[in-house]
Every structure is written in C-alpha cells, then in structure tokens.
Enzyme design. Structure first.
Site, PDB file in Angstrom:
ATOM      1  N   HIS A  41       1.011  -1.329  -0.059  1.00 37.47           N
ATOM      2  CA  HIS A  41       0.115   0.061  -0.184  1.00 37.47           C
ATOM      3  C   HIS A  41       0.888   1.131   0.014  1.00 37.47           C
ATOM      4  O   HIS A  41       2.124   1.121   0.463  1.00 37.47           O
ATOM      5  CB  HIS A  41      -0.871   0.071   1.191  1.00 37.47           C
ATOM      6  CG  HIS A  41      -2.170  -0.903   1.130  1.00 37.47           C
ATOM      7  ND1 HIS A  41      -3.102  -0.685   2.188  1.00 37.47           N
ATOM      8  CD2 HIS A  41      -2.481  -1.685   0.223  1.00 37.47           C
ATOM      9  CE1 HIS A  41      -4.048  -1.686   1.828  1.00 37.47           C
ATOM     10  NE2 HIS A  41      -3.534  -2.275   0.528  1.00 37.47           N
ATOM     11  N   GLU A  75       1.103   3.765   1.900  1.00 33.75           N
ATOM     12  CA  GLU A  75       1.727   4.271   3.047  1.00 33.75           C
ATOM     13  C   GLU A  75       2.748   3.353   3.454  1.00 33.75           C
ATOM     14  O   GLU A  75       4.041   3.827   4.066  1.00 33.75           O
ATOM     15  CB  GLU A  75       0.601   4.320   4.256  1.00 33.75           C
ATOM     16  CG  GLU A  75      -0.531   4.769   4.068  1.00 33.75           C
ATOM     17  CD  GLU A  75      -1.720   4.067   3.384  1.00 33.75           C
ATOM     18  OE1 GLU A  75      -1.380   3.449   2.559  1.00 33.75           O
ATOM     19  OE2 GLU A  75      -2.667   4.080   4.047  1.00 33.75           O
ATOM     20  N   CYS A 123      -6.078   1.792   6.264  1.00 34.30           N
ATOM     21  CA  CYS A 123      -6.578   0.585   6.694  1.00 34.30           C
ATOM     22  C   CYS A 123      -5.853  -0.243   7.956  1.00 34.30           C
ATOM     23  O   CYS A 123      -4.772   0.372   8.401  1.00 34.30           O
ATOM     24  CB  CYS A 123      -6.419  -0.396   5.321  1.00 34.30           C
ATOM     25  SG  CYS A 123      -4.619  -1.094   5.079  1.00 34.30           S
ATOM     26  N   CYS A 177      -2.077  -0.505   7.616  1.00 30.94           N
ATOM     27  CA  CYS A 177      -1.128   0.495   7.189  1.00 30.94           C
ATOM     28  C   CYS A 177      -1.255   1.532   8.639  1.00 30.94           C
ATOM     29  O   CYS A 177      -0.250   2.022   9.184  1.00 30.94           O
ATOM     30  CB  CYS A 177      -1.750   1.556   6.237  1.00 30.94           C
ATOM     31  SG  CYS A 177      -1.189   0.589   4.724  1.00 30.94           S
TER      32      CYS A 177
END
Lengths: 153, 153
Positions: B57, B59, B87, B90
């Site tokens: 992801h 991040e 999420c 993260c």
C-alpha cells in the site's frame, strides 16, 4: 496450557527456529513461514533493526517473500505459521493476502489483534478471514520471548 | 463537505499526484508521502500488482522508503500524508513507526481503521497514537477513486 495432542507441524518448528535466529541477531524473537500444499513458499523473521524497516515483522517478511516467489500479490490457498499472535499490521496484511489458514504458537495479550484488542477478523469491515488455530507451541514460543526480554531489562 | 479553510499543503498535493500515477498504472489510486520538518523523506503509491506484494500500500511503501533514507526503523517526529484513511495494516505500521502526525485526504467507510471499524488508535493496546487530521482534500481524492472504479465496473 497443555500442549496440543499432536506432534508440532514442521512449518511451526521452522518458524520457531527463525524466531531463535532473530533473537540471536538482537531482534525480537518472532518467526513466520508461509506454506502452500505443505511446501514452504516464504520465510521471515523480525528484521526491523537490521533492515531499518518499521514494517519488517516476521509475517510481513514471509508474505512478501512468498508473494514474490508465486508472482502474485495474493496468497490464495496459502497458510501462515507464526510464533506469536499477529499484531494489527500483520493481521491486516494476512487478510489482504487472502491467506487461508493462520496458525500461531502463543497468543499476545499486549499486542495481538486476533483474539483480543481490535479482533480484526471479527470486524464487519474485514473482507477476508482466514481460519485461525492458536496455541500450537505456547511453552516454547513464550520461553523464547521471556528469555530475550529478561536479558534486556 | 466544505474544503478546509487553507491552501492544500504541498505534501498532500504530491500524494494526490502519486495516487493519480498509481491509477494510470492500473493500481488503486492511493498515494502517500512521509515528511520531516517539511522535507519529503519517502514517497509511495499503491504497487500491489506491479510488485506482487500484498503489503505494498502507498503508506507502507512511503514509510519503508523514509526509514531506509533515515537509517532508522522508527520515523520519530515524521508526518505522513495519504490520500485515503489508512486500513488496519497501514494504521498499525504508522503506530509501529512512531509517526507524529497523520494527515489524510478523505475517509474510507469501507476499509478505514482510524475513525471507523477497529479505530485502532483508540484501542487500549495501541502503544503510539499520532495526531490525526482527516478530510484535507475530500473532493479530489474521492473523485480519483470513483473514476478508477467506474471504469472497472
């Protein structure tokens, strides 16, 4: 708690060896293995300090290795074996990866996200929940962690 | 919702550019930037498919890059700017990294873990909570996501 009534599966033995190696390298002693149909696809041990990586928990390292080996960002049908109940970061990654079964050696009352705290797989938002089997090697995994932190306090 | 009463900070503009680039590459359009004292230390965009990595992801990619640049597994005193509410994976990584401030463009009712779902930073287990500022660029970030998924449905 009593040991489970079966010999410890080979992937969990390997995860415990990886945890021990992490401790010997000065990292929190946690190990993880990803398998598919019984074969090891990826291995990991905590590498935060060695790799200067806040995300390098054993589970993340093992899943990244397994996904690279498979050439797929999803680990559909794969299992993960880890020596400690996963934290929220790792539990979230396990769900994203579509891991089929999660096995862990001992629960983590302080940082676990499966059977305590946010209980991530019970959240209505959770899109994929693996089957979960905990407590596979409580004595051995908790002794590794206890001995590691005893030396450092 | 009304736009915040200030010009969009440069790191969030950059995160939106990274989100757009991700979408053009066929990834979910999310971008992230890690800064320290106003300077960009690490950037990320969703790379799950390109990297065969379930953890990639925006991040995670940005924090790994920033930690490698700093040579430290903790991003103490750093801020993260991301185009969507993080999420659980993260959010957990943000806590592990000791990020000081989290800024995001738009909340995510389906997958966010900050102001809904597990609300990870409010869990008693959570060892480090960043300051959180949401809703910085709702219209722009949600249009990017809406347009991306509209083409694919």
């Amino acid at each position: 708690m009593a040991a489970p009534p079966f010999p410890l599966p080979a992937p969990m033995r390997r995860a415990l060896d990886l945890a021990r190696a992490a401790g010997e390298a000065g990292e929190v002693p946690i190990g993880a293995v990803v398998t598919k149909d019984g074969a090891i696809l990826g291995e990991g041990q905590n590498r935060n300090r060695r790799d200067n990586d806040p995300t390098a928990h054993a589970e993340i390292v093992a899943m990244r290795a397994a996904a690279a080996a498979l050439g797929d960002f999803r680990l559909t049908g794969c299992d993960i074996w880890v020596t400690l109940e996963p934290c929220p970061m790792c539990a979230g990654a396990i769900s994203h990866a579509r891991i089929a079964r999660l096995y862990y050696a001992v629960s983590d009352p302080k940082g676990g996200a499966i059977e305590q705290g946010p209980r991530l797989f019970t959240q209505p938002q959770c899109l994929h929940r693996p089957e979960v089997y905990g407590g596979l090697a409580e004595a051995e995994a908790s002794a590794l962690l206890r001995d590691f932190f005893a030396v450092r306090r």
